[in-house]
Scaffold this active site. Structure first.
Site, PDB file in Angstrom:
ATOM      1  CB  CYS A  90       7.941   0.062   5.861  1.00 49.01           C
ATOM      2  SG  CYS A  90       7.336  -1.743   5.895  1.00 49.01           S
ATOM      3  CD1 TRP A  91       2.685   2.736   4.924  1.00 48.00           C
ATOM      4  CD2 TRP A  91       0.366   1.933   4.712  1.00 48.00           C
ATOM      5  NE1 TRP A  91       1.867   3.518   3.995  1.00 48.00           N
ATOM      6  CE2 TRP A  91       0.482   3.026   3.954  1.00 48.00           C
ATOM      7  CE3 TRP A  91      -0.737   1.190   4.775  1.00 48.00           C
ATOM      8  CZ2 TRP A  91      -0.433   3.514   3.068  1.00 48.00           C
ATOM      9  CZ3 TRP A  91      -1.538   1.511   3.941  1.00 48.00           C
ATOM     10  CH2 TRP A  91      -1.639   2.712   3.343  1.00 48.00           C
ATOM     11  CD  GLU A  92       6.833  -0.674  11.259  1.00 44.62           C
ATOM     12  OE1 GLU A  92       6.141  -1.037  12.070  1.00 44.62           O
ATOM     13  OE2 GLU A  92       7.778   0.366  11.270  1.00 44.62           O
ATOM     14  CB  CYS A  93       0.496  -3.430   6.268  1.00 47.11           C
ATOM     15  SG  CYS A  93       1.201  -3.621   4.661  1.00 47.11           S
ATOM     16  N   PRO A 120       0.794  -1.095   0.023  1.00 43.16           N
ATOM     17  CG  PRO A 120       0.081  -1.006   2.373  1.00 43.16           C
ATOM     18  CD  PRO A 120       0.745  -1.958   1.451  1.00 43.16           C
TER      19      PRO A 120
END
Ligand code: SF4
Ligand code: SF4
Length: 154
Positions: free
Chosen positions: A42-45, A21
């Site tokens: 980075c969203w760390e999703c 994303p």
């Protein structure tokens, strides 16, 4: 904890590129392998971790919990429908976590292109495409039974 790619495990399929994303998974034009172009964004999703068929994506442990000699290994296991985490601290302590990531068999969800094209008359219906069939309910949509309402309740 942002992700990174083990290029030696990556086959360049691009699934991580498609799913990220934050649009930070890119394919290196020389080596045809993925890499995270901007870990700070980075969203760390971990969508990329779950999507990678080669288990080529791993995460960097934050310096406040895992400096010097730590390791964080993450592994997607399709047959079990889980993602497993093995975290090793610098004092040698290990912690292991297993998280379910889906409730249906891997690959069992069809894309919308695999279903028949809806009839034109369906466009005036309030039901979404392929409802109610894909809701796994018999018959039509559930309706409220007035007898179950408390009199006077608003
Ligand atoms: Fe992109 Fe999420 Fe993977 Fe970060 S963890 S690289 S935001 S898919
Ligand atoms: Fe490489 Fe995995 Fe990304 Fe595919 S999903 S390009 S194998 S890192």
């Amino acid at each position: 904890m942002p992700t990174f790619v083990y290029m030696s495990h990556c086959d360049g399929c691009g699934h991580c590129v498609d799913i990220c994303p934050s649009d930070i998974m890119h394919i290196d034009t020389t080596y045809r392998r993925a890499f995270n172009i901007e870990p700070n964004m980075c969203w760390e999703c971990y969508s990329c971790v779950k999507a990678c068929p080669q288990n080529a994506i791993d995460v960097r442990g934050y310096a406040d919990f895992a400096p010097l000699g730590h390791s964080v290994r993450v592994r997607r296991e399709e047959d079990k429908g889980t993602v497993s985490w093995k975290i090793k601290f610098r004092n040698g302590e290990e912690k292991n976590f297993v998280s379910p990531i889906r409730t249906t068999k891997w690959g069992s969800i069809k894309s919308s292109a695999e279903y028949d094209r809806p009839e034109a008359s369906r466009f005036s219906s309030q039901e979404l495409a392929h409802e109610p069939d894909l809701l796994n309910i018999d018959g039509g949509l559930p309706v409220l039974d007035p007898k179950r309402l408390k009199p006077g309740a608003v």
